[in-house]
Enzyme design. Structure first.
Site, mmCIF file in Angstrom:
data_model
loop_
_atom_site.group_PDB
_atom_site.id
_atom_site.type_symbol
_atom_site.label_atom_id
_atom_site.label_comp_id
_atom_site.label_asym_id
_atom_site.label_seq_id
_atom_site.Cartn_x
_atom_site.Cartn_y
_atom_site.Cartn_z
ATOM 1 N N ASN A 10 91.983 34.179 68.961
ATOM 2 C CA ASN A 10 91.655 35.564 68.627
ATOM 3 C C ASN A 10 92.969 36.283 68.306
ATOM 4 O OD1 ASN A 10 90.842 38.198 68.489
ATOM 5 N ND2 ASN A 10 89.880 38.252 70.511
ATOM 6 N N HIS A 183 81.247 43.625 67.778
ATOM 7 C CA HIS A 183 80.932 43.008 69.083
ATOM 8 C C HIS A 183 79.724 42.072 68.974
ATOM 9 C CE1 HIS A 183 82.613 46.920 71.080
ATOM 10 N NE2 HIS A 183 83.562 45.995 71.110
ATOM 11 N N ASN A 214 86.493 49.164 76.595
ATOM 12 C CA ASN A 214 87.350 50.151 75.961
ATOM 13 C C ASN A 214 86.798 50.499 74.580
ATOM 14 O OD1 ASN A 214 89.508 51.807 76.194
ATOM 15 N ND2 ASN A 214 90.911 50.340 75.246
HETATM 16 P P1 AMP Z 1 87.177 45.933 78.299
HETATM 17 O O1 AMP Z 1 87.602 46.592 77.022
HETATM 18 O O2 AMP Z 1 85.852 45.231 78.168
HETATM 19 O O3 AMP Z 1 88.243 45.058 78.869
HETATM 20 O O4 AMP Z 1 86.927 47.106 79.373
HETATM 21 C C1 AMP Z 1 87.952 47.957 79.815
HETATM 22 C C2 AMP Z 1 87.372 49.001 80.756
HETATM 23 O O5 AMP Z 1 86.701 48.325 81.830
HETATM 24 C C3 AMP Z 1 88.371 49.957 81.387
HETATM 25 O O6 AMP Z 1 87.909 51.285 81.281
HETATM 26 C C4 AMP Z 1 88.389 49.512 82.836
HETATM 27 O O7 AMP Z 1 88.584 50.610 83.694
HETATM 28 C C5 AMP Z 1 87.031 48.931 83.075
HETATM 29 N N1 AMP Z 1 87.125 47.931 84.141
HETATM 30 C C6 AMP Z 1 87.626 46.678 84.041
HETATM 31 N N2 AMP Z 1 87.612 46.053 85.249
HETATM 32 C C7 AMP Z 1 87.098 46.925 86.136
HETATM 33 C C8 AMP Z 1 86.806 46.898 87.554
HETATM 34 N N3 AMP Z 1 87.065 45.803 88.287
HETATM 35 N N4 AMP Z 1 86.261 48.008 88.100
HETATM 36 C C9 AMP Z 1 85.980 49.102 87.345
HETATM 37 N N5 AMP Z 1 86.226 49.198 86.025
HETATM 38 C C10 AMP Z 1 86.779 48.138 85.423
#
Ligand code: AMP
Length: 400
Positions: A10, A183, A214
């Site tokens: 990726n 996605h 995100n």
């Molecule tokens: P992603 O882009 O899928 O990696 O998601 C990122 C988001 O997921 C961020 O806002 C993080 O705060 C949230 N996130 C990731 N791990 C956790 C966790 N263990 N607890 C709460 N939020 C999380």
């Protein structure tokens, strides 16, 4: 599935994420990340299965150097995980935009490369980087078969009424301006997995997938086919995200250009990088861990950001329930969807009209496959951790 190892790649503009996955056992043999490619301070971190994390600091002037380092590392006589490149049977590349050219994954040929290149202006930040990664692998890995797996492909089944914008039709004919959605690998993986978890036929279900990370998007999957999704021509449309605005009145752009005396590009940069929950919280944070902590402490900016975020998800769930004339199951996935019980229950609190009842104890679980609705709940609610790399490895192994 065939007993080959698939290298999943990726490539971003200055990064390269990889996983080596055995297609038969689905074991992750190694995974890692090259960062700051072409920038001072480049480094690679990687972890072999069951081992500790290694950090390699080394200049990587381009993606070819990064791919070389990944291959050398995987085959390193001491620390490596395979004896030679012969033990990597195929490479699966994540490609962001396949336009209307690709409704499924495909083996990479010169013709396919030209068709991906033709989509560059639809994803100018992503597709050129993806192509650089493919070319570097082709140069270094000879005849190893390679597949392109597109973020847009799963959404190509949308009907015209879902993908057309209300603008002059010739813009679609002339420039292919339409909703594509992103996605897709995640929406496909999660919706299929949801059917398996429920022990139901995929083709019989109406599923809404909320991919909340995100970057965030929602999709409606009816009878095994995507019928609508919230991201559009680009990943800027739809939900409020970490730093992206999601849906706005397009007239806001000219209005702000005039008020701030800035060019369009500057305002688009604000919509992409300074908006979303980051912007709504007054620049406090785009990270839901920070926001949740502040919310619980009664911080007004965090409350505003999280409630606005949740409300937008709720609106899309309503719209897609209407589009499918009902919904059997709602899935939460990605960083926030998998790990944030607080946001899940905030969203669920609006969904009484669907006969949804949440099992509060189950909802407290993080990062695992679980039903968070009660057995009596009319519409099921599931948490399904996404696994885009595994989905890419499966697609690749099926093609070679
Ligand atoms: P992603 O882009 O899928 O990696 O998601 C990122 C988001 O997921 C961020 O806002 C993080 O705060 C949230 N996130 C990731 N791990 C956790 C966790 N263990 N607890 C709460 N939020 C999380």
């Amino acid at each position: 599935m065939k007993d080959i190892n698939v290298l999943v790649i990726n490539c971003g503009s200055s990064s390269l994420k990889f996983q080596l996955i055995n297609a038969s056992s689905e074991e992750v043999i190694a995974k890692g990340l090259c960062e700051r490619i072409g920038i001072e301070g480049s480094q690679m971190t990687w972890t072999p299965a069951g081992g500790e994390k290694y950090e390699v600091k080394m200049p990587m002037e381009d993606h070819r150097t990064a791919v070389r380092l990944v291959l050398d590392t995987l085959t390193d006589p001491e620390r490596g995980v395979v004896k030679s490149l012969d033990q990597i049977g195929a490479v699966g590349h994540r490609i962001v935009h396949g336009g209307e050219n690709f409704a499924s994954s495909t083996l990479i040929t010169d013709e396919v490369l030209r068709a991906i290149e033709a989509c560059n202006d639809l994803a100018p930040l992503h597709n050129p980087a993806n192509l650089i990664g493919i070319n570097a692998c082709r140069e270094l890995m000879g005849d190893t078969p390679m597949a392109a797996v597109f973020d847009t492909a799963f959404h190509q089944t949308m009907p015209a009424e879902a993908y057309l914008y209300g603008i002059p039709y010739h813009y679609y004919e002339d420039y292919k301006v339409r909703r594509y959605g992103f996605h897709g690998t995640s929406h496909s993986y999660v919706s299929r997995r949801a059917a398996q978890m429920l022990g139901r036929a995929y083709e019989d279900l109406k599923i809404i997938v909320c991919h909340l990370g995100n970057g965030a998007s929602v999709s409606a999957v009816k009878n095994g086919k995507c019928v609508d999704t919230s991201m559009g021509l680009t990943p800027l449309e739809g939900l409020i995200m970490g730093t992206r605005s999601g849906d706005v009145d397009p007239a806001i752009i000219e209005f702000l250009c005039n008020k701030e005396e800035k060019p369009v590009q500057d305002i688009l940069n604000v919509l992409n990088k300074e908006s979303g929950v980051l912007g709504l919280s007054g620049g406090f944070s785009s990270d839901f861990r920070d926001l949740e902590k502040a919310y619980r402490a009664g911080d007004e900016a965090a409350i505003r950001a999280m409630e606005t975020f949740a409300y937008r998800v709720v609106k899309y769930i309503g719209a897609y329930t209407a589009a499918m004339n009902g919904v059997d199951v709602i899935c939460f996935t990605a960083g926030i969807g998998e790990n944030n019980p607080f946001i899940r229950s905030m969203i669920a609190s609006y969904l009484g009209y669907l006969g949804i009842a949440i099992d509060e104890a189950a909802n407290e679980k993080r990062g695992e496959e679980i039903a968070i609705s009660t057995p009596e709940s009319k519409t099921k609610v599931l948490v399904v951790p996404t696994n885009e790399e595994l989905a890419i490895a499966r697609e690749t192994a099926a093609l070679v």
